[in-house]
Write a protein that holds these residues in place. Structure first.
Motif, short mmCIF file in Angstrom:
data_model
loop_
_atom_site.label_atom_id
_atom_site.label_comp_id
_atom_site.label_asym_id
_atom_site.label_seq_id
_atom_site.Cartn_x
_atom_site.Cartn_y
_atom_site.Cartn_z
N LEU A 90 -3.61 -1.50 -12.19
CA LEU A 90 -3.94 -2.49 -11.16
C LEU A 90 -2.71 -2.85 -10.34
O LEU A 90 -2.79 -3.03 -9.13
CB LEU A 90 -4.51 -3.76 -11.81
N ARG A 91 -1.55 -2.97 -11.00
CA ARG A 91 -0.31 -3.28 -10.28
C ARG A 91 0.04 -2.15 -9.31
O ARG A 91 0.47 -2.40 -8.19
CB ARG A 91 0.84 -3.52 -11.26
N HIS A 92 -0.16 -0.90 -9.74
CA HIS A 92 0.07 0.24 -8.85
C HIS A 92 -0.89 0.17 -7.66
O HIS A 92 -0.49 0.37 -6.51
CB HIS A 92 -0.14 1.56 -9.58
N ARG A 93 -2.15 -0.09 -7.93
CA ARG A 93 -3.17 -0.12 -6.88
C ARG A 93 -2.86 -1.19 -5.83
O ARG A 93 -3.04 -0.99 -4.64
CB ARG A 93 -4.55 -0.38 -7.49
N ARG A 94 -2.37 -2.36 -6.29
CA ARG A 94 -2.05 -3.47 -5.38
C ARG A 94 -0.65 -3.37 -4.79
O ARG A 94 -0.22 -4.25 -4.05
CB ARG A 94 -2.18 -4.80 -6.11
N GLN A 95 0.07 -2.32 -5.15
CA GLN A 95 1.45 -2.09 -4.69
C GLN A 95 2.35 -3.27 -4.99
O GLN A 95 3.10 -3.76 -4.15
CB GLN A 95 1.46 -1.76 -3.20
N LEU A 96 2.27 -3.72 -6.24
CA LEU A 96 3.13 -4.78 -6.74
C LEU A 96 4.04 -4.20 -7.82
O LEU A 96 3.76 -3.12 -8.34
CB LEU A 96 2.27 -5.91 -7.33
N PRO A 97 5.12 -4.91 -8.19
CA PRO A 97 5.99 -4.40 -9.25
C PRO A 97 5.21 -4.19 -10.55
O PRO A 97 4.37 -5.02 -10.91
CB PRO A 97 7.04 -5.49 -9.41
N VAL A 98 5.49 -3.09 -11.24
CA VAL A 98 4.70 -2.69 -12.40
C VAL A 98 5.32 -3.17 -13.70
O VAL A 98 4.63 -3.38 -14.69
CB VAL A 98 4.55 -1.14 -12.41
N GLY A 100 6.93 -5.97 -14.83
CA GLY A 100 7.15 -7.35 -15.22
C GLY A 100 8.12 -8.15 -14.38
O GLY A 100 8.48 -9.25 -14.76
N GLN A 101 8.55 -7.62 -13.23
CA GLN A 101 9.47 -8.38 -12.39
C GLN A 101 8.75 -9.54 -11.73
O GLN A 101 7.53 -9.51 -11.56
CB GLN A 101 10.08 -7.48 -11.29
N ARG A 102 9.51 -10.56 -11.31
CA ARG A 102 8.92 -11.71 -10.65
C ARG A 102 8.52 -11.33 -9.23
O ARG A 102 9.14 -10.48 -8.59
CB ARG A 102 9.87 -12.90 -10.65
N THR A 103 7.46 -11.97 -8.72
CA THR A 103 7.00 -11.67 -7.36
C THR A 103 6.92 -12.91 -6.48
O THR A 103 6.64 -12.79 -5.30
CB THR A 103 5.60 -11.02 -7.39
N HIS A 104 7.15 -14.10 -7.04
CA HIS A 104 7.10 -15.32 -6.23
C HIS A 104 8.16 -15.23 -5.13
O HIS A 104 7.89 -15.50 -3.96
CB HIS A 104 7.34 -16.55 -7.10
N THR A 105 9.37 -14.86 -5.52
CA THR A 105 10.40 -14.49 -4.55
C THR A 105 10.77 -13.06 -4.89
O THR A 105 10.43 -12.55 -5.94
CB THR A 105 11.65 -15.39 -4.70
N ASN A 106 11.46 -12.41 -4.01
CA ASN A 106 11.91 -11.02 -4.21
C ASN A 106 10.73 -10.05 -4.20
O ASN A 106 9.68 -10.37 -3.66
CB ASN A 106 12.75 -10.88 -5.48
N ALA A 107 10.89 -8.89 -4.78
CA ALA A 107 9.89 -7.80 -4.80
C ALA A 107 9.57 -7.29 -3.40
O ALA A 107 8.51 -6.75 -3.17
CB ALA A 107 8.61 -8.25 -5.50
N ARG A 108 10.49 -7.49 -2.45
CA ARG A 108 10.24 -7.11 -1.06
C ARG A 108 10.19 -5.59 -0.88
O ARG A 108 9.49 -5.10 -0.01
CB ARG A 108 11.30 -7.71 -0.14
N THR A 109 10.92 -4.86 -1.68
CA THR A 109 10.89 -3.40 -1.56
C THR A 109 9.48 -2.89 -1.85
O THR A 109 8.96 -2.05 -1.14
CB THR A 109 11.89 -2.76 -2.55
#
Length: 122
Positions: A90-98, A100-109
Motif C-alpha cells: 500500500l505504501r508503494h502504491r501511494r508513493q509514500l516512504p515504505v 517507517g520514516q516520518r511523513t508529517h514533515t520531510n519525505a519530500r523525495t
C-alpha cells in the motif's frame, strides 16, 4: 571501453571501481569477482586483456543477477506486495516512504513537490 553486462565501463579507472558502474554490483561483489578471475586490485580496465574481460563477463553472467534481470525482479517483488495488499504494498502504491520514516514533515523525495492547500492558515 570494455562492455560488460550491457554497460560501458570506464577504461581509466581501477577494475574494482569500474565494475561498480554495473547495477547490482557494489564494492564487495566487485572484489569477489576480481578474486575469482585472479585480477590484482590495482589493475586498470585499460590494462586488461580481452581474455580477462571475457572471464569477468562470464563470471558475472554465471554467478550474479545484474542490470535488467535485477531491475525486473525488484519490480516483480514490489508488484507482488501491491497485489497482496500488504502494508508495504500500500505504501508503494501511494508513493509514500515504505520503511517507517516520518511523513508529517520531510519525505519530500518520495512524495514530490509540496502541494498548497486552499484556505489553510495557521
Amino acid at each position: 571501453m570494455a562492455r560488460i553486462a550491457g554497460v560501458n565501463i570506464p577504461t581509466n579507472k581501477r577494475v574494482i571501481i569500474a565494475l561498480q558502474y554495473i547495477h547490482g554490483i557494489g564494492p564487495k561483489k566487485a572484489e569477489e569477482i576480481c578474486e575469482k578471475v585472479h585480477i590484482p586490485s590495482e589493475r586498470r580496465v585499460a590494462q586488461l586483456s580481452d581474455a580477462e574481460v571475457m572471464q569477468i563477463r562470464e563470471t558475472i553472467d554465471r554467478d550474479y543477477l545484474v542490470e535488467g534481470d535485477l531491475r525486473r525482479e525488484v519490480a516483480i517483488n514490489i508488484k507482488r506486495l501491491m497485489d497482496l495488499g500488504t502494508y508495504r504494498g500500500l505504501r508503494h502504491r501511494r508513493q509514500l516512504p515504505v520503511r517507517g520514516q516520518r511523513t508529517h514533515t520531510n519525505a519530500r523525495t518520495r512524495k514530490g513537490k509540496a502541494k498548497p492547500i486552499a484556505g489553510k492558515k495557521k
